[in-house]
Structure formats: C-alpha cells, structure tokens
Design a protein around this motif. Structure first.
Motif, PDB file in Angstrom:
ATOM      1  N   PHE A 329       0.799  -1.228   0.000  1.00  0.00           N
ATOM      2  CA  PHE A 329       0.000   0.000   0.000  1.00  0.00           C
ATOM      3  C   PHE A 329       0.836   1.285   0.000  1.00  0.00           C
ATOM      4  CE2 PHE A 329      -3.089  -3.092   1.596  1.00  0.00           C
ATOM      5  CZ  PHE A 329      -4.221  -2.746   0.878  1.00  0.00           C
ATOM      6  N   LEU A 330       2.134   1.200  -0.239  1.00  0.00           N
ATOM      7  CA  LEU A 330       2.951   2.407  -0.201  1.00  0.00           C
ATOM      8  C   LEU A 330       2.534   3.395  -1.289  1.00  0.00           C
ATOM      9  CD1 LEU A 330       6.583   2.857   0.631  1.00  0.00           C
ATOM     10  CD2 LEU A 330       5.911   3.668  -1.615  1.00  0.00           C
ATOM     11  N   ASN A 331       2.465   4.670  -0.915  1.00  0.00           N
ATOM     12  CA  ASN A 331       2.150   5.758  -1.848  1.00  0.00           C
ATOM     13  C   ASN A 331       3.482   6.343  -2.316  1.00  0.00           C
ATOM     14  OD1 ASN A 331       1.597   8.288  -3.014  1.00  0.00           O
ATOM     15  ND2 ASN A 331      -0.259   8.558  -1.794  1.00  0.00           N
ATOM     16  N   LEU A 332       3.908   6.006  -3.536  1.00  0.00           N
ATOM     17  CA  LEU A 332       5.260   6.334  -3.970  1.00  0.00           C
ATOM     18  C   LEU A 332       5.533   7.831  -4.082  1.00  0.00           C
ATOM     19  CD1 LEU A 332       7.952   5.063  -4.774  1.00  0.00           C
ATOM     20  CD2 LEU A 332       7.169   5.125  -7.145  1.00  0.00           C
ATOM     21  N   PRO A 333       4.718   8.634  -4.781  1.00  0.00           N
ATOM     22  CA  PRO A 333       5.049  10.060  -4.843  1.00  0.00           C
ATOM     23  C   PRO A 333       4.995  10.749  -3.492  1.00  0.00           C
ATOM     24  CG  PRO A 333       2.888   9.649  -5.814  1.00  0.00           C
ATOM     25  CD  PRO A 333       3.535   8.312  -5.593  1.00  0.00           C
ATOM     26  N   LYS A 334       4.199  10.223  -2.585  1.00  0.00           N
ATOM     27  CA  LYS A 334       4.145  10.794  -1.225  1.00  0.00           C
ATOM     28  C   LYS A 334       5.343  10.351  -0.390  1.00  0.00           C
ATOM     29  CE  LYS A 334       0.148  11.750   0.765  1.00  0.00           C
ATOM     30  NZ  LYS A 334      -1.129  11.704   1.498  1.00  0.00           N
ATOM     31  N   ILE A 335       6.037   9.288  -0.821  1.00  0.00           N
ATOM     32  CA  ILE A 335       7.180   8.703  -0.108  1.00  0.00           C
ATOM     33  C   ILE A 335       6.756   8.268   1.292  1.00  0.00           C
ATOM     34  CG2 ILE A 335       9.685   8.882   0.176  1.00  0.00           C
ATOM     35  CD1 ILE A 335       9.602  11.545  -1.298  1.00  0.00           C
ATOM     36  N   LYS A 336       5.578   7.676   1.384  1.00  0.00           N
ATOM     37  CA  LYS A 336       5.040   7.238   2.674  1.00  0.00           C
ATOM     38  C   LYS A 336       4.183   5.994   2.478  1.00  0.00           C
ATOM     39  CE  LYS A 336       4.768  11.935   4.467  1.00  0.00           C
ATOM     40  NZ  LYS A 336       5.353  12.508   3.237  1.00  0.00           N
ATOM     41  N   GLY A 337       4.199   5.127   3.494  1.00  0.00           N
ATOM     42  CA  GLY A 337       3.336   3.961   3.455  1.00  0.00           C
ATOM     43  C   GLY A 337       2.811   3.544   4.807  1.00  0.00           C
ATOM     44  N   SER A 338       3.303   4.168   5.881  1.00  0.00           N
ATOM     45  CA  SER A 338       2.874   3.735   7.220  1.00  0.00           C
ATOM     46  C   SER A 338       1.410   4.056   7.472  1.00  0.00           C
ATOM     47  CB  SER A 338       3.751   4.396   8.290  1.00  0.00           C
ATOM     48  OG  SER A 338       5.101   4.020   8.137  1.00  0.00           O
ATOM     49  N   HIS A 339       0.974   5.242   7.037  1.00  0.00           N
ATOM     50  CA  HIS A 339      -0.428   5.620   7.292  1.00  0.00           C
ATOM     51  C   HIS A 339      -1.385   4.755   6.478  1.00  0.00           C
ATOM     52  CE1 HIS A 339       0.475   7.755   3.617  1.00  0.00           C
ATOM     53  NE2 HIS A 339      -0.757   8.221   3.506  1.00  0.00           N
ATOM     54  N   THR A 340      -1.015   4.441   5.232  1.00  0.00           N
ATOM     55  CA  THR A 340      -1.878   3.591   4.408  1.00  0.00           C
ATOM     56  C   THR A 340      -1.847   2.149   4.920  1.00  0.00           C
ATOM     57  OG1 THR A 340      -0.013   3.533   2.849  1.00  0.00           O
ATOM     58  CG2 THR A 340      -1.853   4.970   2.310  1.00  0.00           C
ATOM     59  N   ALA A 341      -0.678   1.690   5.395  1.00  0.00           N
ATOM     60  CA  ALA A 341      -0.599   0.348   5.980  1.00  0.00           C
ATOM     61  C   ALA A 341      -1.501   0.241   7.203  1.00  0.00           C
ATOM     62  CB  ALA A 341       0.850   0.027   6.350  1.00  0.00           C
ATOM     63  N   MET A 342      -1.440   1.256   8.065  1.00  0.00           N
ATOM     64  CA  MET A 342      -2.283   1.239   9.259  1.00  0.00           C
ATOM     65  C   MET A 342      -3.762   1.207   8.894  1.00  0.00           C
ATOM     66  SD  MET A 342      -0.353   3.891  11.869  1.00  0.00           S
ATOM     67  CE  MET A 342      -1.626   3.679  13.134  1.00  0.00           C
ATOM     68  N   LYS A 343      -4.152   2.029   7.940  1.00  0.00           N
ATOM     69  CA  LYS A 343      -5.561   2.066   7.554  1.00  0.00           C
ATOM     70  C   LYS A 343      -5.997   0.740   6.945  1.00  0.00           C
ATOM     71  CE  LYS A 343      -9.614   3.945   6.812  1.00  0.00           C
ATOM     72  NZ  LYS A 343     -10.543   4.209   7.940  1.00  0.00           N
ATOM     73  N   SER A 344      -5.124   0.104   6.151  1.00  0.00           N
ATOM     74  CA  SER A 344      -5.497  -1.203   5.593  1.00  0.00           C
ATOM     75  C   SER A 344      -5.722  -2.214   6.710  1.00  0.00           C
ATOM     76  CB  SER A 344      -4.416  -1.698   4.625  1.00  0.00           C
ATOM     77  OG  SER A 344      -3.254  -2.151   5.302  1.00  0.00           O
ATOM     78  N   GLY A 345      -4.884  -2.141   7.766  1.00  0.00           N
ATOM     79  CA  GLY A 345      -5.082  -3.028   8.903  1.00  0.00           C
ATOM     80  C   GLY A 345      -6.388  -2.755   9.633  1.00  0.00           C
ATOM     81  N   MET A 346      -6.736  -1.486   9.748  1.00  0.00           N
ATOM     82  CA  MET A 346      -7.999  -1.129  10.396  1.00  0.00           C
ATOM     83  C   MET A 346      -9.197  -1.598   9.581  1.00  0.00           C
ATOM     84  SD  MET A 346      -6.506   2.612  11.381  1.00  0.00           S
ATOM     85  CE  MET A 346      -8.055   3.464  11.710  1.00  0.00           C
TER      86      MET A 346
END
Length: 548
Positions: A329-346
């Motif tokens: 679930f990493l968002n490449l242009p945002k250079i972030k994936g922790s928030h999307t990973a957490m939401k997928s878990g939720m």
C-alpha cells in the motif's frame, strides 16, 4: 515432539504498523460491541520494533482515526515538520526546487519526523493494554490449512535445530497458532504472503509487484548544525538519469539525523551496488554539510513496495487477509506507506469483526476489496498510480515532467493507467554490455564498509542453524549468474551476505554469510533466476534496530 497448539479468534502475523493497528481496532470493536474477540500478534523480531525500518516522515491521518487521543497517550511523535527542501543533484552542485512547486502529495505540513520502530513499540504497548496477546521472538514459518484448503493459522519455527538438521539440546518445537481468521502483515515481500499470493492466484490480472531497496543510517550531529523538523529530499547524482531512486535526510529530536537512499530494484546495470551508491551520495557537498562532525550510530536496509495500485493483489482468500506492505500500500510520490498500511489493517479488522459477529469462519472475505475501494487509501493510490511507471519508462527528466503534469494539472486523474508488466528480476543487462562502476574506498568518516555497517545494525543469528537463504539450484550462482551478470548478489546485497570466492588453482565458489543478513529481502526479489529463497531463521534472529 508434537507441536503445542493455541486457539484464537484472530492471529496477526507481524508487529508493524498494519498488524498492530489491526489488533487495536479489533479490540476496540470487541469492547464497543460486547463481543470478546481473542487476538494474537506474532512478531519475528526480538521485540516489537526490532525489525522496523523506515525514513520516516509520518502522516498521522490513520493514527488520528485509530487513537484520536494519541498525544495524551504519549505517542512518540515529537518533531513536527518545520521546513522542507527538494534538491536536484549533479556530481558537484545542487539546485533547489521551489517548495511551492512540489506536488501536493510531497508536501509535509502537519506531518512528523519519527522513528517508526519507536512508534510500533508504543502501539504494541497500547495493544497489550487492550488485551492483545503479543508474542515477539517467534517467527511464523508455515501457513496451516484446513482440509478444504482454507487458512487455519500459522506455525512458528522450531528452535534449537542445528545446521545439519539435527536437534540440539536446546531444541523446542514450534507452536501452532490456530485462528478463525489470520491476517498477514509481514511487511514488504513477506515470506508467507508471497506463497499465499501464488497459492490463491491473488495477482491474476495485475502487474508484478515492483520494489526498491531503502538504506538508512542514523547520525548524531553537533547541536549547531541540527535543525529539528527539517526535511530534505533529493534526486539525481549519484544515479544516472535512467535509474530510479532518491534520498531523504530528516532532522529528528536529540541532535539526530536520519539519512537514507532508495534505489528501484528495476535497475539494469549488474555492476550497480545500492549500498555503495548510498555511501557515495553522502559525500555530496549539499549532504555532507549536514553530517560533518557527526557520529554514525545505526544502519539498516529494507525492501519497499513501489508498484502501487496496479500491483496490489486481491486482498482476501479463504480464512485470511493480506494487509499493509504484505500487499503493497505504499504511496510512492508521497514517499510514505505507514499511514496507508495502518488504515489497511484497520479496514481488515472491521471486515473480520463483522464476519465473526455473523459467525462466519474461514470464509473468503471479499468485502475487504469493497472496503478498500471505498476508502481514502484507494483514492490516494489511484491518484499516485502512474508515478512509478512514468519514471520507469522515461527516466528522471521524463518522470518529473509527466508526474508534474499528472499531479499538478490533473490531480492524478488522467484517463489512462500506465503499466510495467516486466518484473524487477528480469531487468538486468548482461555484464558484457554494461558499464563497470568503480566505487571509492570508504573513508571511515562519511563512508563505511558493509561489515562495519552490519555491526551497528546489531544483527545476530545463531550460527549453528539451517541457512535461511536457500538456493533452489546451487549451481546457478556460478554457472549462470556469474557467467552472464558477474553474479550481482555480491553487489545488490547491502550486508555482505553473498561472496564469490576465488582461490588460486580452484574454480570460483559462491559463499553465503547468512549471519550478516538484515532481512531486507532484496536477494529474494532481484536474483535473475529467482533462485534464492529467503525463509525465516530462528525467532529473534536478524537486526535489532534501537530507534530506526
């Protein structure tokens, strides 16, 4: 010996952001609805956070939803982003891109510079306080199945097995952790997740997943050159224009700076060494000035997903779900994936809770796909979907130009989707057609060798255990990879695990120094013949990152 078995409603494999967010959400729902759901998190690291590696600039959107009172609870988000720069580097100079022209996904107002490992340690404490069973130091090594083929849980690896397969005096069989549903949150290119994707054909109609390798060091610098909250990203040198990658440099609290480099594993030159490119990058004047007079205190490396929406597998299968970076679930242009990973878990927790409430067990929870498609995670990844393919197809300049048009003018809603159907391991050029790269020797001040870096990652494996880096065919490294590609494993591994040993009068031989492995998974991804299989070593083995 017979393995002991424990029963839970839900077993979660992996104590990272996705797994812990899922566990917390399940317990929240359990308390809200008066339905006691037993939840277990199993983590191969010696403690929660030991194997966590990320930049990290953290967007708190998912955390705000999960634990709105996180400030009062003492979450370790201590350094808000105060300033940011984006640099294009040539070998000797740099050019600053105006922050007003950054695409919206790259702006970091409202975000925090953090240690993701410390955030996971804190999330683990919250989970345990809510009644989650957290088992660190146990590596999930096998998926258990019911007779009908649905997932029944996992088994942890045996302990005390010698290299030759015999049982030592310390032998203990693994445990079976059985569950009505099992959530796999192992991180990027998870050992069990990749087998589930293949077994249930979860990537049918999708692009292969594409990856990068991220390398990171933590430095302590003199107070006068420390700027808490400063975020610096760069592109360009030392990579050529056709090789995808970039850097980060984040000023945390306590006079610490996280500096790192990411290189897409779709690179083509077999002589390229991601580790040495990272070391060379630190010598650029625009970067070295941040580290001058400082002390390097930690090092690590980890693969990350870059394929985006086109590479996301189906998320459900009978008896379980893929969440977080196990799916990608990493968002490449945002250079972030922790928030999307957490939401997928939720989201996964909510889907599983509803199934348990309806007394559905071991079902294929296809509702997860609908939940994902209706969430802000899908919206983010849809808008970001063309970034990786653009850089892959057109290099740095073309990728920047296309992404600017795509993100600034069309907000990621161009009426087409670019694809990259060729996997990373098929990208290498033959060594005979590639340009050799000569890297400078480390100076021990800004640049360092691999073994000294592995030392400060606190990596440790019990030496007398079966090698967890398995070759399907032991002849391939020399007969195929060395002959055609000058055996790239000796360069793409960031920990000196793989060597081609040449002794006078003898044929070259391939040597695996498995005790050095930092669990980055690059070998399992980039080997040209897909001959190396990373499997779980004994529990607690691997790096022990203090605050990465």
């Amino acid at each position: 010996m017979t393995r002991e078995s424990m029963e839970f409603d839900v077993v979660i494999v992996g104590g990272g952001p996705a797994g812990l967010a899922s566990a917390i959400r399940l317990r929240q729902l359990s308390e809200q609805h008066g339905q006691d759901i037993s939840v277990c998190v199993v983590e191969k690291g010696s403690e929660i956070g030991a194997h966590i590696l990320s930049g990290a600039v953290f967007e708190p959107r998912a955390l705000n939803e999960l634990l709105p009172n996180w400030k009062e609870l003492g979450a370790p988000l201590n350094t808000p982003v105060s300033d940011e720069e984006f640099l294009f580097l040539s070998e000797k100079s740099s050019w600053s891109w105006p922050t007003s022209l950054l695409i919206p996904q790259q702006r970091n107002h409202g975000n925090y510079i953090i240690s993701l490992g410390n955030l996971c340690r804190w999330l683990g404490q919250q989970a345990e306080a809510m009644g989650v069973n957290v088992f660190p130091g146990f590596a999930a090594s096998e998926v258990l199945y019911h007779d009908d083929g649905s997932v029944a849980g996992i088994a942890t690896g045996d302990m005390g097995v010698a290299r030759d397969g015999t049982h030592k005096s310390t032998y203990q069989p693994g445990y079976e952790l059985r569950a009505k549903y099992t959530l796999f949150a192992e991180g990027c290119h998870g050992h069990l997740g990749k087998h589930l994707i293949k077994k249930f054909n979860l990537r049918e109609g999708k692009d292969p997943q594409h990856y990068g390798i991220g390398l990171k060091e933590l430095w302590e610098v003199p107070a006068e050159q420390h700027k808490p909250g400063l975020v610096v990203h760069s592109a360009g040198w030392p990579l050529d224009s056709g090789t995808y990658g970039g850097s980060f440099l984040y000023h945390l609290e306590n006079n610490q700076i996280a500096v790192g480099f990411v290189i897409g594993l779709g690179y083509t030159n077999p002589y390229l060494s991601p580790y040495d490119e990272f070391q060379r990058f630190k010598t650029h004047p625009a970067i070295a000035k941040h580290l001058q007079g400082g002390t390097r205190i930690s090092y690590g490396a980890r693969a990350l997903n870059e394929g985006g929406l086109q590479s996301l597998p189906k998320l459900s299968f009978p008896g379980g779900l893929l969440i977080g970076c196990d799916a990608g679930f990493l968002n490449l242009p945002k250079i972030k994936g922790s928030h999307t990973a957490m939401k997928s878990g939720m989201l996964g927790a909510e889907v599983v809770f509803n199934a348990l409430k309806a007394d559905k067990q071991h079902a294929d929870l296809t509702e997860m796909q609908t939940a994902f498609e209706q969430s802000w995670v899908h919206e983010e990844l849809y808008r970001a979907r063309n970034t990786y393919p653009a850089f892959h197809k057109w290099g740095l300049l073309g990728g920047v130009m296309f992404t600017g048009i795509d993100q600034l003018l069309f907000r990621g809603k161009l009426p087409f989707t670019l694809r990259v159907p060729k996997p990373d391991h098929e990208m290498l050029t033959l060594a005979s057609r590639a340009k050799k790269i000569v890297y400078p020797k480390p100076d021990g001040v800004l640049t360092f060798d691999k073994l000294s870096s592995v030392y400060i990652s606190n990596t440790n494996h019990e030496e007398d255990q079966p090698c967890h880096l398995q070759l399907k065919d032991p002849s391939i490294p020399i007969d195929h990879n060395l002959a055609l590609y000058d055996e790239p494993a000796q360069r793409y591994c960031p920990a000196g695990v793989y060597e081609v040993v040449r002794e006078e009068g003898k044929a070259p031989r391939f040597q695996i120094n498995a005790q050095n492995c930092v669990h980055c998974k690059t070998c399992d991804i980039k080997d040209p013949k897909q001959n190396i299989q990373w499997v779980t070593p004994e529990g607690t083995g691997g790096p022990n990152y203090p605050n990465m």
